[in-house]
Write a protein that holds these residues in place. Structure first.
Motif, PDB file in Angstrom:
ATOM      1  N   THR A   8      63.241  43.636  42.929  1.00  0.00           N
ATOM      2  CA  THR A   8      63.640  42.740  41.870  1.00  0.00           C
ATOM      3  C   THR A   8      62.944  43.264  40.603  1.00  0.00           C
ATOM      4  O   THR A   8      63.433  43.473  39.570  1.00  0.00           O
ATOM      5  CB  THR A   8      62.891  41.392  42.226  1.00  0.00           C
ATOM      6  N   LEU A   9      61.558  43.540  40.755  1.00  0.00           N
ATOM      7  CA  LEU A   9      60.939  44.023  39.393  1.00  0.00           C
ATOM      8  C   LEU A   9      61.456  45.491  38.922  1.00  0.00           C
ATOM      9  O   LEU A   9      61.900  45.695  37.854  1.00  0.00           O
ATOM     10  CB  LEU A   9      59.583  44.532  39.696  1.00  0.00           C
ATOM     11  N   HIS A  10      62.033  46.315  39.909  1.00  0.00           N
ATOM     12  CA  HIS A  10      62.702  47.419  39.527  1.00  0.00           C
ATOM     13  C   HIS A  10      63.903  47.266  38.733  1.00  0.00           C
ATOM     14  O   HIS A  10      64.119  47.732  37.583  1.00  0.00           O
ATOM     15  CB  HIS A  10      63.088  48.388  40.499  1.00  0.00           C
ATOM     16  N   SER A  11      64.711  46.443  38.969  1.00  0.00           N
ATOM     17  CA  SER A  11      66.050  45.848  38.113  1.00  0.00           C
ATOM     18  C   SER A  11      65.561  45.252  36.807  1.00  0.00           C
ATOM     19  O   SER A  11      66.318  45.601  36.068  1.00  0.00           O
ATOM     20  CB  SER A  11      66.774  44.914  39.123  1.00  0.00           C
ATOM     21  N   TRP A  12      64.637  44.421  36.835  1.00  0.00           N
ATOM     22  CA  TRP A  12      64.149  43.783  35.650  1.00  0.00           C
ATOM     23  C   TRP A  12      63.746  44.896  34.874  1.00  0.00           C
ATOM     24  O   TRP A  12      64.086  44.857  33.661  1.00  0.00           O
ATOM     25  CB  TRP A  12      63.219  42.789  36.154  1.00  0.00           C
ATOM     26  N   LEU A  13      63.083  46.000  35.067  1.00  0.00           N
ATOM     27  CA  LEU A  13      62.331  46.752  34.062  1.00  0.00           C
ATOM     28  C   LEU A  13      63.485  47.553  33.549  1.00  0.00           C
ATOM     29  O   LEU A  13      63.654  47.968  32.395  1.00  0.00           O
ATOM     30  CB  LEU A  13      61.310  47.622  34.852  1.00  0.00           C
ATOM     31  N   GLN A  14      64.435  47.858  34.423  1.00  0.00           N
ATOM     32  CA  GLN A  14      65.618  48.894  34.020  1.00  0.00           C
ATOM     33  C   GLN A  14      66.290  48.017  32.929  1.00  0.00           C
ATOM     34  O   GLN A  14      66.593  48.366  31.903  1.00  0.00           O
ATOM     35  CB  GLN A  14      66.708  48.969  35.212  1.00  0.00           C
ATOM     36  N   ALA A  15      66.463  46.803  33.208  1.00  0.00           N
ATOM     37  CA  ALA A  15      67.208  45.777  32.143  1.00  0.00           C
ATOM     38  C   ALA A  15      66.431  45.889  30.959  1.00  0.00           C
ATOM     39  O   ALA A  15      67.054  45.829  29.799  1.00  0.00           O
ATOM     40  CB  ALA A  15      67.353  44.526  32.770  1.00  0.00           C
ATOM     41  N   MET A  16      64.905  45.579  31.008  1.00  0.00           N
ATOM     42  CA  MET A  16      64.351  45.524  29.811  1.00  0.00           C
ATOM     43  C   MET A  16      64.153  47.021  29.049  1.00  0.00           C
ATOM     44  O   MET A  16      63.569  47.189  27.913  1.00  0.00           O
ATOM     45  CB  MET A  16      62.717  45.253  30.189  1.00  0.00           C
ATOM     46  N   GLY A  17      64.768  48.077  29.504  1.00  0.00           N
ATOM     47  CA  GLY A  17      64.638  49.484  29.001  1.00  0.00           C
ATOM     48  C   GLY A  17      63.242  50.448  29.391  1.00  0.00           C
ATOM     49  O   GLY A  17      63.038  51.274  28.748  1.00  0.00           O
ATOM     50  N   GLY A  18      62.696  49.696  30.353  1.00  0.00           N
ATOM     51  CA  GLY A  18      61.436  50.580  30.735  1.00  0.00           C
ATOM     52  C   GLY A  18      60.208  50.280  30.152  1.00  0.00           C
ATOM     53  O   GLY A  18      60.211  49.673  28.843  1.00  0.00           O
ATOM     54  N   LEU A  19      59.011  50.429  30.448  1.00  0.00           N
ATOM     55  CA  LEU A  19      57.656  50.159  29.893  1.00  0.00           C
ATOM     56  C   LEU A  19      56.787  51.266  30.174  1.00  0.00           C
ATOM     57  O   LEU A  19      56.940  52.028  30.985  1.00  0.00           O
ATOM     58  CB  LEU A  19      57.172  48.731  30.743  1.00  0.00           C
ATOM     59  N   TRP A  20      55.791  51.607  29.323  1.00  0.00           N
ATOM     60  CA  TRP A  20      54.943  52.472  29.175  1.00  0.00           C
ATOM     61  C   TRP A  20      53.646  52.345  30.308  1.00  0.00           C
ATOM     62  O   TRP A  20      53.022  53.239  30.487  1.00  0.00           O
ATOM     63  CB  TRP A  20      54.239  52.850  27.888  1.00  0.00           C
ATOM     64  N   PHE A  21      53.543  51.085  30.796  1.00  0.00           N
ATOM     65  CA  PHE A  21      52.526  50.703  31.695  1.00  0.00           C
ATOM     66  C   PHE A  21      53.173  50.390  32.914  1.00  0.00           C
ATOM     67  O   PHE A  21      54.020  49.984  33.122  1.00  0.00           O
ATOM     68  CB  PHE A  21      51.665  49.473  30.918  1.00  0.00           C
ATOM     69  N   PRO A  22      52.364  50.333  33.984  1.00  0.00           N
ATOM     70  CA  PRO A  22      52.495  50.226  35.431  1.00  0.00           C
ATOM     71  C   PRO A  22      52.440  48.471  35.663  1.00  0.00           C
ATOM     72  O   PRO A  22      51.994  47.877  35.229  1.00  0.00           O
ATOM     73  CB  PRO A  22      51.394  50.578  36.266  1.00  0.00           C
ATOM     74  N   VAL A  23      53.739  48.206  36.526  1.00  0.00           N
ATOM     75  CA  VAL A  23      54.171  46.984  36.904  1.00  0.00           C
ATOM     76  C   VAL A  23      53.523  46.586  38.287  1.00  0.00           C
ATOM     77  O   VAL A  23      54.176  47.580  38.896  1.00  0.00           O
ATOM     78  CB  VAL A  23      55.309  46.357  36.361  1.00  0.00           C
ATOM     79  N   LEU A  24      52.968  45.755  38.736  1.00  0.00           N
ATOM     80  CA  LEU A  24      52.248  45.823  39.816  1.00  0.00           C
ATOM     81  C   LEU A  24      53.236  44.481  40.690  1.00  0.00           C
ATOM     82  O   LEU A  24      53.237  43.273  39.914  1.00  0.00           O
ATOM     83  CB  LEU A  24      50.884  45.730  40.119  1.00  0.00           C
ATOM     84  N   SER A  25      53.315  44.538  42.026  1.00  0.00           N
ATOM     85  CA  SER A  25      53.899  43.552  42.802  1.00  0.00           C
ATOM     86  C   SER A  25      52.902  42.744  43.556  1.00  0.00           C
ATOM     87  O   SER A  25      52.389  43.218  44.584  1.00  0.00           O
ATOM     88  CB  SER A  25      55.122  43.972  43.270  1.00  0.00           C
ATOM     89  N   ASP A  26      52.654  41.653  43.282  1.00  0.00           N
ATOM     90  CA  ASP A  26      51.722  40.624  43.911  1.00  0.00           C
ATOM     91  C   ASP A  26      52.468  39.649  45.032  1.00  0.00           C
ATOM     92  O   ASP A  26      52.131  38.652  45.094  1.00  0.00           O
ATOM     93  CB  ASP A  26      50.834  39.643  42.989  1.00  0.00           C
ATOM     94  N   PHE A  27      53.604  40.302  45.567  1.00  0.00           N
ATOM     95  CA  PHE A  27      54.468  39.656  46.322  1.00  0.00           C
ATOM     96  C   PHE A  27      53.924  39.236  47.673  1.00  0.00           C
ATOM     97  O   PHE A  27      54.070  38.147  48.236  1.00  0.00           O
ATOM     98  CB  PHE A  27      55.766  40.499  46.714  1.00  0.00           C
ATOM     99  N   TRP A  28      53.318  40.200  48.234  1.00  0.00           N
ATOM    100  CA  TRP A  28      52.810  40.015  49.637  1.00  0.00           C
ATOM    101  C   TRP A  28      51.419  40.682  49.998  1.00  0.00           C
ATOM    102  O   TRP A  28      51.434  41.656  49.577  1.00  0.00           O
ATOM    103  CB  TRP A  28      53.922  40.441  50.692  1.00  0.00           C
TER     104      TRP A  28
END
Lengths: 207, 190
Positions: free
Chosen positions: A130-150
């Motif tokens: 989900t985060l991958h798709s969202w970041l693509q739609a936002m055009g990418g970010l320069w900082f890491p995005v972490l998943s606190d899913f599980w």
């Protein structure tokens, strides 16, 4: 029988239509939302501003964590000890309006963060795909995005930022190179924290 | 009971319209009149001079501006499209100067949901030469129908103070080319 039920159904339909109209039309502004993502953004209704209780205070050692990043590696907060200050940016959920226009703004602030020797770690409770798709739609970010899913929201919970519905608060936690919390701010979930708050937090890391 | 349904639906529908009156996402149409609104005057003396404002003015309206036409850009520091397009909008401003149209069409940016600092960062990051006004509480943004960003609207005085400014061009999203958009503005302007 059909005739007897018809008026009740019509009234129910009328009520539902009216409520649906209100719900669909409520929600946050799309200002700042990436054009490519607008149609995919979920318009959530106004939420309870804060729905958890902070478990950390200024001066506390920041609870360590190790979480998978969208780009593949696993990142631990302790990786930055002695090297960089960290701003944890917790946002409630991918594909929602305010979250979708918060992080893209930080894209033009990289040099300001560099000057303060600070990295942003973006955290949500969404899963990696989900985060991958969202970041693509936002055009990418320069900082890491972490998943606190599980385990779901374990990191957010350690900071006292896990809401009753399983999302997180909209919060900024500033941690110095020693791993101590220097500034924290929990914003009304319905609002993007103004840049003034970010600058205030960065300032505490270099004072 | 059957008669009750429309009676129930109508007030609910009306209530919904009232509650959501400013939540629409529709841009203006050509020929619409802008509702009256005022903005905080910029601090920069260069920008005040560009807008035709006195040094004392703390607030201003479009009527106070010394301009036969104004291109208003609704933007946000947080909008990636606005970030990408900022150099193009600067190029449009430069083209107006180059073509001797600087006094005919002025550009004014409104930062939807942006604080003073956010507007300042955007202005400095992209070296934006025209004035940008902050709108931290989305007040101006609501006046413009809560549209997505970027949004461009070219307006001109209607000739009567009561009718304010009339919309000549309304463009949602980034424009394709500076030259084409300039032509479009000149065609739209009376």
């Amino acid at each position: 029988m059909r005739l007897a039920h018809a008026p009740r159904l019509t009234i129910r339909t009328a009520l539902l239509l009216g409520l649906l109209w209100v719900l669909l039309s409520a929600g946050s502004t799309l200002a700042g939302t990436p054009d490519g993502a607008k149609g995919a953004i979920f318009q959530n209704p106004k939420l309870k501003p804060i729905d958890s209780e902070l478990q950390v205070r200024i001066g506390d050692p920041a609870p360590d964590f190790s979480l998978p990043a969208v780009h593949g590696e696993t990142i631990a907060l302790s990786d930055y000890h002695g090297r960089k200050n960290v701003m944890l940016s917790f946002v409630p959920a991918a594909w929602t309006p305010v979250c979708s226009d918060q992080w893209p703004g930080y894209n033009i602030l990289q040099d300001i963060f560099d000057r303060h020797e600070t990295i942003i770690l973006g955290i949500t409770v969404d899963n990696i795909p989900t985060l991958h798709s969202w970041l693509q739609a936002m055009g990418g970010l320069w900082f890491p995005v972490l998943s606190d899913f599980w385990p779901h929201g374990k990191t957010a919970d350690a900071y006292g930022l896990l809401r009753g519905d399983g999302t997180t608060e909209r919060a900024l936690i500033f941690i110095d190179k020693q791993g101590l919390i220097r500034f924290l701010h929990v914003e009304d979930i319905n609002i993007r924290p103004p840049l003034e708050i970010v600058m205030q937090g960065l300032q505490t890391l270099t004072d | 009971m059957r008669r009750l349904a429309p009676l129930l639906f109508t007030p609910l529908f009306t209530l919904a319209l009232i509650l959501t009156g400013h939540a629409q996402n529709e841009p203006f149409s050509v020929g619409d009149h802008l509702p009256a609104f005022s903005m905080t005057a910029p601090e920069s003396s260069t920008h005040r001079s560009y807008l035709g404002l006195s040094a004392e003015a703390s607030q201003f309206t479009l009527a106070d501006m010394d301009a036969p036409a104004v291109l208003i850009q609704i933007f946000s520091m947080y909008c990636p499209i606005c970030q990408r397009e900022a150099p193009e909008v600067n190029a449009l401003y430069a083209a107006l100067q180059r073509e001797g149209l600087a006094d005919m069409i002025k550009i004014l940016g409104l930062g939807a949901g942006n604080s003073d600092l956010e507007v300042q960062v955007f202005q400095e990051r992209y070296d934006i030469p025209f004035p940008l006004v902050s709108d931290p509480d989305y007040v101006l943004h609501k006046t413009f129908g809560g549209v997505g960003t970027p949004y461009f609207v070219l307006v001109q005085p209607s000739g009567s103070a009561e009718n304010g400014h009339v919309v000549r061009l309304s463009h949602l999203g980034a424009f394709d080319s500076v030259e084409d958009f300039l032509k479009e503005m000149l065609t739209a302007k009376h």
